[in-house]
Motif scaffolding. Structure first.
Motif, short mmCIF file in Angstrom:
data_model
loop_
_atom_site.label_atom_id
_atom_site.label_comp_id
_atom_site.label_asym_id
_atom_site.label_seq_id
_atom_site.Cartn_x
_atom_site.Cartn_y
_atom_site.Cartn_z
N GLU A 26 0.83 -1.21 0.00
CA GLU A 26 0.00 0.00 0.00
C GLU A 26 0.86 1.25 0.00
N ARG A 27 1.95 1.22 0.76
CA ARG A 27 2.84 2.38 0.77
C ARG A 27 3.50 2.58 -0.60
N VAL A 28 3.92 1.49 -1.23
CA VAL A 28 4.51 1.60 -2.57
C VAL A 28 3.50 2.20 -3.54
N ARG A 29 2.27 1.77 -3.42
CA ARG A 29 1.22 2.28 -4.33
C ARG A 29 1.00 3.77 -4.12
N GLN A 30 0.96 4.21 -2.88
CA GLN A 30 0.74 5.63 -2.61
C GLN A 30 1.90 6.48 -3.09
N TYR A 31 3.14 6.03 -2.83
CA TYR A 31 4.29 6.81 -3.27
C TYR A 31 4.44 6.82 -4.79
N SER A 32 3.93 5.78 -5.45
CA SER A 32 4.02 5.74 -6.91
C SER A 32 3.18 6.83 -7.57
N LYS A 33 2.19 7.33 -6.84
CA LYS A 33 1.34 8.39 -7.37
C LYS A 33 1.94 9.78 -7.17
N VAL A 34 3.04 9.85 -6.44
CA VAL A 34 3.70 11.14 -6.21
C VAL A 34 4.67 11.37 -7.37
N SER A 35 4.25 12.15 -8.35
CA SER A 35 5.06 12.42 -9.54
C SER A 35 6.04 13.55 -9.26
N LEU A 36 7.02 13.24 -8.44
CA LEU A 36 7.93 14.28 -7.97
C LEU A 36 8.97 14.65 -9.02
N ASP A 37 9.51 13.67 -9.75
CA ASP A 37 10.60 13.93 -10.69
C ASP A 37 10.21 14.93 -11.77
N GLY A 38 9.09 14.67 -12.41
CA GLY A 38 8.68 15.56 -13.50
C GLY A 38 8.38 16.97 -13.01
N ASP A 39 7.74 17.08 -11.86
CA ASP A 39 7.41 18.41 -11.34
C ASP A 39 8.66 19.18 -10.93
N LEU A 40 9.67 18.49 -10.41
CA LEU A 40 10.91 19.17 -10.04
C LEU A 40 11.60 19.76 -11.28
N MET A 41 11.61 19.03 -12.35
CA MET A 41 12.25 19.51 -13.57
C MET A 41 11.45 20.67 -14.18
N GLU A 42 10.13 20.55 -14.16
CA GLU A 42 9.29 21.59 -14.76
C GLU A 42 9.39 22.91 -14.01
N THR A 43 9.55 22.86 -12.72
CA THR A 43 9.61 24.08 -11.91
C THR A 43 11.03 24.62 -11.76
N GLY A 44 12.00 24.01 -12.47
CA GLY A 44 13.35 24.58 -12.55
C GLY A 44 14.26 24.28 -11.37
N TRP A 45 13.99 23.24 -10.61
CA TRP A 45 14.83 22.98 -9.43
C TRP A 45 16.20 22.44 -9.78
N CYS A 46 16.38 21.91 -10.98
CA CYS A 46 17.70 21.42 -11.38
C CYS A 46 18.72 22.54 -11.49
N SER A 47 18.24 23.73 -11.73
CA SER A 47 19.15 24.88 -11.80
C SER A 47 19.08 25.77 -10.55
N LEU A 48 18.05 25.58 -9.76
CA LEU A 48 17.92 26.40 -8.55
C LEU A 48 18.80 25.88 -7.41
N VAL A 49 18.81 24.58 -7.21
CA VAL A 49 19.56 24.01 -6.08
C VAL A 49 21.05 24.33 -6.17
N PRO A 50 21.70 24.27 -7.35
CA PRO A 50 23.13 24.60 -7.40
C PRO A 50 23.47 26.00 -6.90
N GLN A 51 22.50 26.91 -6.90
CA GLN A 51 22.77 28.27 -6.43
C GLN A 51 23.13 28.30 -4.94
N LEU A 52 22.68 27.28 -4.23
CA LEU A 52 22.96 27.23 -2.79
C LEU A 52 24.43 26.95 -2.51
N LEU A 53 25.17 26.44 -3.51
CA LEU A 53 26.59 26.20 -3.33
C LEU A 53 27.39 27.49 -3.22
#
Length: 462
Positions: free
Chosen positions: A354-381
């Motif tokens: 049940e936990r695997v099923r619930q987490y599978s519905k969390v589409s985190l990867d695509g939303d992170l890329m769409e909202t620009g986090w791949c370029s935002l996080v490096p700024q913290l360095l």
């Protein structure tokens, strides 16, 4: 022939002087053993009785003898009485009576304290009688012990109850206290300062899981959420603080909070212009709501939560909120990765699927890329804080699977990693020279190396 004689330390009589009258004077010097004069059946003489361990006694048995207590004055010695060591004893030939008093050396050091101690002595016969009485009393006491204990306990409880009534004390349970606080908070007669104090008390109480759940059952969540819409910044801040404390590691409260629309209210506060201290507490409440709760994470993504956070990240130039946002994103990514691993025992853990099923519905990867986090996080360095850099490197590694292409094309990121690697290598060597073995800088250097391996870019040779 001696008129006056003394018995020396060895028990032998000594001649003292002559006079017109005949006196028998016995003087015993103090010594480690106890000597007693005892009067024999023959009233014409006194005999020394030596009372030491294993010694011999003259005359009657010691238990039946009475020990006279001498004073400064001569007193008549009755038949059967014994005389303590150091006392003077005489035979008055005019009266025919035997008399005793304290010796001269005793008189020098005899004080009132000694008299009181002497008066407290008991004869062997008296001690024997007292012991007999104690044994009889113990027999009666053993029969009535149970009944006396019950009566004594009831008596103590009644006394305690009377004392509490006299003190007029009111002992409240946590439930009663929270009900009273919520009624006061919701009252129209309560001012802002009083509401602030109520929130502070509630924040302290809801750290306990049961109290947080009681707050929900009493409708307290709605009142706290109403505080987030207050025009008083202090009430907003402390309402968010109470909410975050109640949500922390408390699934029951997390579910109830999501049902009453808490997530929407929190995102609204983050999306509007609010003081920094309010947004810090609201971020704390959001993180507490999302932790280990995939259904809430799914709602967070569907309500544009990542977009709200990205705008907040860009607006926070000082980085105070950035570190909290990146930490929250890293936790969400790590939770989903851990639940998908095969380390869980699928047989013993019945809720695994049940936990695997619930987490599978969390589409985190695509939303992170769409909202620009791949370029935002490096700024913290770019921060000078080692903790900020460490959190950024951890998040970059967690997002590497989805952001790898952007990492490779980001020249500024590669330059930052090269510079940081040299810096932390020098810091680690400095630690080694100074004898410090915290390994903190080495761990950060390992994160940089791991990220570089994922990017497949070779380091220049040292």
């Amino acid at each position: 022939m001696c008129d006056v004689s003394r018995v020396g330390g060895d028990g032998n009589p000594e001649c003292l002087n002559r006079s017109g009258r005949f006196w028998v004077l016995n003087k015993l010097c103090p010594c480690p053993r106890t000597h007693l004069f005892h009067q024999k059946q023959d009233d014409s003489a006194l005999t020394v009785v030596e009372n030491s361990e294993g010694g011999q006694e003259g005359g009657p048995n010691e238990e039946e003898a009475l020990v006279v207590q001498p004073t400064e004055q001569w007193q008549t010695l009755k038949p059967g009485q014994t005389v303590p060591v150091g006392s003077y004893a005489r035979l008055n030939l005019q009266t025919g009576q035997r008399e005793v008093r304290l010796g001269e050396e005793q008189l020098k050091y005899w004080t009132q304290e000694h008299r009181e101690e002497a008066e407290s002595f008991f004869s062997p016969a008296e001690l024997k009688e007292a012991m007999k009485k104690i044994k009889e009393d113990m027999k009666h006491l053993s029969k009535d012990t149970g009944q006396q204990d019950v009566l004594s306990s009831r008596h103590r409880l009644e006394e305690l109850k009377r004392e509490m009534d006299q003190m007029d004390l009111l002992v409240e349970t946590d439930v009663q206290i929270m009900r009273r606080l919520l009624e006061q908070f919701n009252s129209s007669n309560t001012n802002a300062e009083q509401r602030l104090n109520i929130l502070l008390e509630l924040e302290y109480m809801v750290h306990q899981v049961d109290n947080a759940q009681t707050l929900c059952s009493m409708g307290g969540l709605q009142l706290v959420l109403a505080g987030l819409n207050s025009s008083d910044v202090r009430l907003q801040e402390n309402s968010a603080f109470v909410l975050g404390a109640a949500l922390s590691s408390n699934p029951v409260v997390q579910v109830k909070a999501l049902e009453v629309g808490t997530l929407h209210t929190l995102l609204t506060v983050l999306a509007t212009a609010q003081p920094l201290k309010v947004k810090k507490k609201v971020l704390f409440a959001v993180a507490s709501l999302l932790r280990h709760f995939p259904y809430a994470q799914q709602n967070f993504l569907s309500h544009g939560g990542l977009q709200v956070l990205s705008e907040l990240f860009r607006a926070d130039g000082a980085g105070v909120l950035r570190i909290r946002i990146v930490t929250m994103l890293y936790d969400m990514i790590s939770e989903k990765e851990l639940i998908s691993q095969t380390g869980f025992d699928q047989v013993l853990d019945a809720s695994y699927k049940e936990r695997v099923r619930q987490y599978s519905k969390v589409s985190l990867d695509g939303d992170l890329m769409e909202t620009g986090w791949c370029s935002l996080v490096p700024q913290l360095l770019e921060s000078t804080e080692h903790d900020y850099r460490e959190k950024a490197l951890q998040a970059l590694l967690a997002m590497a699977s989805m952001c790898l292409d952007q990492y490779r094309s980001d020249s500024s990121l590669q330059d930052s990693l090269l510079s940081l690697r040299d810096q932390y290598k020098d810091l680690f060597q400095s630690e080694m020279i100074q004898g410090e073995e915290r390994d903190y800088y080495r761990e950060i250097a390992k994160l940089i190396d791991a990220l570089q391996v994922r990017m497949k870019t070779a380091w220049p040779e040292d």
